[in-house]
Write an enzyme that holds these catalytic residues in place. Structure first.
Site, PDB file in Angstrom:
ATOM      1  N   CYS A   1     -16.513  -0.876  -7.620  1.00 14.99           N
ATOM      2  CA  CYS A   1     -15.602  -1.435  -8.630  1.00 14.99           C
ATOM      3  C   CYS A   1     -14.951  -2.707  -8.083  1.00 14.99           C
ATOM      4  O   CYS A   1     -15.070  -3.023  -6.903  1.00 14.99           O
ATOM      5  CB  CYS A   1     -14.526  -0.405  -8.982  1.00 14.99           C
ATOM      6  SG  CYS A   1     -13.441  -0.006  -7.594  1.00 14.99           S
TER       7      CYS A   1
ATOM      8  N   CYS B   1     -11.638  -3.088  -8.326  1.00 11.37           N
ATOM      9  CA  CYS B   1     -10.229  -2.809  -8.020  1.00 11.37           C
ATOM     10  C   CYS B   1     -10.032  -2.213  -6.625  1.00 11.37           C
ATOM     11  O   CYS B   1      -8.993  -2.421  -6.010  1.00 11.37           O
ATOM     12  CB  CYS B   1      -9.596  -1.910  -9.087  1.00 11.37           C
ATOM     13  SG  CYS B   1     -10.470  -0.407  -9.530  1.00 11.37           S
TER      14      CYS B   1
ATOM     15  N   TYR C   1      -5.396  12.755   0.496  1.00  8.68           N
ATOM     16  CA  TYR C   1      -5.629  13.312  -0.845  1.00  8.68           C
ATOM     17  C   TYR C   1      -4.435  14.118  -1.348  1.00  8.68           C
ATOM     18  O   TYR C   1      -4.582  15.189  -1.921  1.00  8.68           O
ATOM     19  CB  TYR C   1      -6.909  14.164  -0.869  1.00  8.68           C
ATOM     20  CG  TYR C   1      -8.120  13.407  -0.371  1.00  8.68           C
ATOM     21  CD1 TYR C   1      -8.617  12.314  -1.073  1.00  8.68           C
ATOM     22  CD2 TYR C   1      -8.737  13.764   0.820  1.00  8.68           C
ATOM     23  CE1 TYR C   1      -9.717  11.602  -0.605  1.00  8.68           C
ATOM     24  CE2 TYR C   1      -9.835  13.057   1.290  1.00  8.68           C
ATOM     25  CZ  TYR C   1     -10.318  11.982   0.569  1.00  8.68           C
ATOM     26  OH  TYR C   1     -11.404  11.274   1.036  1.00  8.68           O
TER      27      TYR C   1
ATOM     28  N   GLN D   1      -7.243   5.632  -4.575  1.00  7.89           N
ATOM     29  CA  GLN D   1      -7.158   7.087  -4.703  1.00  7.89           C
ATOM     30  C   GLN D   1      -8.548   7.650  -5.001  1.00  7.89           C
ATOM     31  O   GLN D   1      -8.823   8.163  -6.086  1.00  7.89           O
ATOM     32  CB  GLN D   1      -6.145   7.470  -5.784  1.00  7.89           C
ATOM     33  CG  GLN D   1      -4.709   7.142  -5.435  1.00  7.89           C
ATOM     34  CD  GLN D   1      -4.206   7.957  -4.259  1.00  7.89           C
ATOM     35  OE1 GLN D   1      -4.516   9.134  -4.096  1.00  7.89           O
ATOM     36  NE2 GLN D   1      -3.400   7.314  -3.401  1.00  7.89           N
ATOM     37  N   SER D   2      -9.426   7.562  -4.002  1.00 12.92           N
ATOM     38  CA  SER D   2     -10.813   8.011  -4.183  1.00 12.92           C
ATOM     39  C   SER D   2     -10.901   9.515  -4.408  1.00 12.92           C
ATOM     40  O   SER D   2     -11.933  10.010  -4.886  1.00 12.92           O
ATOM     41  CB  SER D   2     -11.664   7.613  -2.976  1.00 12.92           C
ATOM     42  OG  SER D   2     -11.232   8.302  -1.817  1.00 12.92           O
TER      43      SER D   2
ATOM     44  N   ASP E   1       0.868  -1.157   0.000  1.00  8.45           N
ATOM     45  CA  ASP E   1       0.000   0.000   0.000  1.00  8.45           C
ATOM     46  C   ASP E   1       0.918   1.224   0.000  1.00  8.45           C
ATOM     47  O   ASP E   1       2.046   1.148   0.505  1.00  8.45           O
ATOM     48  CB  ASP E   1      -0.870  -0.036   1.263  1.00  8.45           C
ATOM     49  CG  ASP E   1      -1.668   1.229   1.455  1.00  8.45           C
ATOM     50  OD1 ASP E   1      -2.401   1.624   0.535  1.00  8.45           O
ATOM     51  OD2 ASP E   1      -1.554   1.832   2.538  1.00  8.45           O
ATOM     52  N   ARG E   2       0.481   2.336  -0.565  1.00  7.37           N
ATOM     53  CA  ARG E   2       1.337   3.519  -0.627  1.00  7.37           C
ATOM     54  C   ARG E   2       1.233   4.366   0.646  1.00  7.37           C
ATOM     55  O   ARG E   2       2.189   4.479   1.401  1.00  7.37           O
ATOM     56  CB  ARG E   2       0.976   4.371  -1.861  1.00  7.37           C
ATOM     57  CG  ARG E   2       1.948   5.514  -2.109  1.00  7.37           C
ATOM     58  CD  ARG E   2       1.483   6.436  -3.222  1.00  7.37           C
ATOM     59  NE  ARG E   2       0.511   7.394  -2.687  1.00  7.37           N
ATOM     60  CZ  ARG E   2      -0.108   8.306  -3.415  1.00  7.37           C
ATOM     61  NH1 ARG E   2       0.106   8.400  -4.713  1.00  7.37           N
ATOM     62  NH2 ARG E   2      -0.976   9.131  -2.849  1.00  7.37           N
ATOM     63  N   ASP E   3       0.071   4.972   0.861  1.00  8.90           N
ATOM     64  CA  ASP E   3      -0.108   5.943   1.944  1.00  8.90           C
ATOM     65  C   ASP E   3      -0.305   5.252   3.284  1.00  8.90           C
ATOM     66  O   ASP E   3      -1.188   4.423   3.440  1.00  8.90           O
ATOM     67  CB  ASP E   3      -1.300   6.848   1.634  1.00  8.90           C
ATOM     68  CG  ASP E   3      -1.137   7.563   0.301  1.00  8.90           C
ATOM     69  OD1 ASP E   3      -0.026   8.033   0.018  1.00  8.90           O
ATOM     70  OD2 ASP E   3      -2.125   7.635  -0.459  1.00  8.90           O
TER      71      ASP E   3
ATOM     72  N   CYS F   1      -6.464   2.655  -7.976  1.00  9.62           N
ATOM     73  CA  CYS F   1      -7.915   2.638  -8.121  1.00  9.62           C
ATOM     74  C   CYS F   1      -8.404   4.075  -7.944  1.00  9.62           C
ATOM     75  O   CYS F   1      -8.302   4.623  -6.856  1.00  9.62           O
ATOM     76  CB  CYS F   1      -8.574   1.735  -7.081  1.00  9.62           C
ATOM     77  SG  CYS F   1     -10.380   1.901  -7.089  1.00  9.62           S
TER      78      CYS F   1
ATOM     79  N   LYS G   1      -9.561  -1.641  -2.951  1.00 18.43           N
ATOM     80  CA  LYS G   1      -9.395  -2.495  -1.772  1.00 18.43           C
ATOM     81  C   LYS G   1     -10.543  -2.203  -0.807  1.00 18.43           C
ATOM     82  O   LYS G   1     -10.893  -1.054  -0.633  1.00 18.43           O
ATOM     83  CB  LYS G   1      -8.041  -2.206  -1.091  1.00 18.43           C
ATOM     84  CG  LYS G   1      -6.850  -2.493  -1.958  1.00 18.43           C
ATOM     85  CD  LYS G   1      -5.542  -2.062  -1.299  1.00 18.43           C
ATOM     86  CE  LYS G   1      -5.428  -0.542  -1.304  1.00 18.43           C
ATOM     87  NZ  LYS G   1      -4.209  -0.036  -0.692  1.00 18.43           N
TER      88      LYS G   1
END
Length: 178
Positions: free
Chosen positions: A99, A101, A25, A58-59, A14-16, A91, A103
């Protein structure tokens, strides 16, 4: 590397909140700050010949807070600081989009593994919240939780494997299956 871990071909992150300090964001590459030890862990994995990848919800894109260009700029900065990754999956959807994709759905893990030419059982996914571990479980990959102050107690209790930091998470993976 232990023979038990020989089936491990990729470690996905995971990135963040996992590789870099979470800035909600974030569309500004100058705000990217890696977690201490992240580069060392990634270099160790690369040195062992394991593929590495980043999978990130990345909502903010769906919500109009961020553009994909901003997300890509931040991802490029992550690579500048932490070295090259073999695969990136993002995502851009919100939770309401349903969706495959986002998580905890397994879509990004399946896509990353397909792109790497491996089966999900040959990958592990390290993240900081329950949806990361749930995505790994749903995909058939091994999941390790590295809690941060935002990780809920019930997420820690439900995780099959928990590590104090990235270094300990990778050490668990290299020892072989739990």
């Amino acid at each position: 590397m232990a023979s038990n871990a020989s089936q491990l071909k990729a470690v996905l992150f995971d990135r963040d909140g996992t590789l870099v300090i979470d800035v909600p964001y974030n569309g500004d590459p100058s705000k990217v700050k890696p977690f201490p030890g992240a580069r060392k862990v990634l270099d160790e994995l690369r040195g062992l010949g394991l593929a590495t990848g980043v999978l990130s919800n990345q909502s903010g894109v769906a919500r109009g807070i961020l553009t994909l260009d901003q997300v890509n700029s931040v991802n490029n900065r992550v690579e500048e600081l932490l070295g090259p990754f073999d695969v990136w999956e993002v995502c851009p959807h919100s939770a309401e989009d349903s969706c495959r994709c986002r998580k905890p759905a397994p879509g990004m893990i399946h896509s990353a593994c397909d792109r790497l030419g491996i089966h999900a059982s040959e990958a592990a996914f390290i993240g900081d919240i329950g949806s990361d571990v749930e995505a790994a479980r749903a995909a058939g990959a091994r999941g390790v939780l590295v809690p941060t102050p935002v990780t809920r107690e019930e997420e820690v209790a439900a995780a099959p494997e928990v590590a104090a930091d990235l270094e300990q998470a990778v050490a668990l993976l290299l020892k072989g299956p739990a």
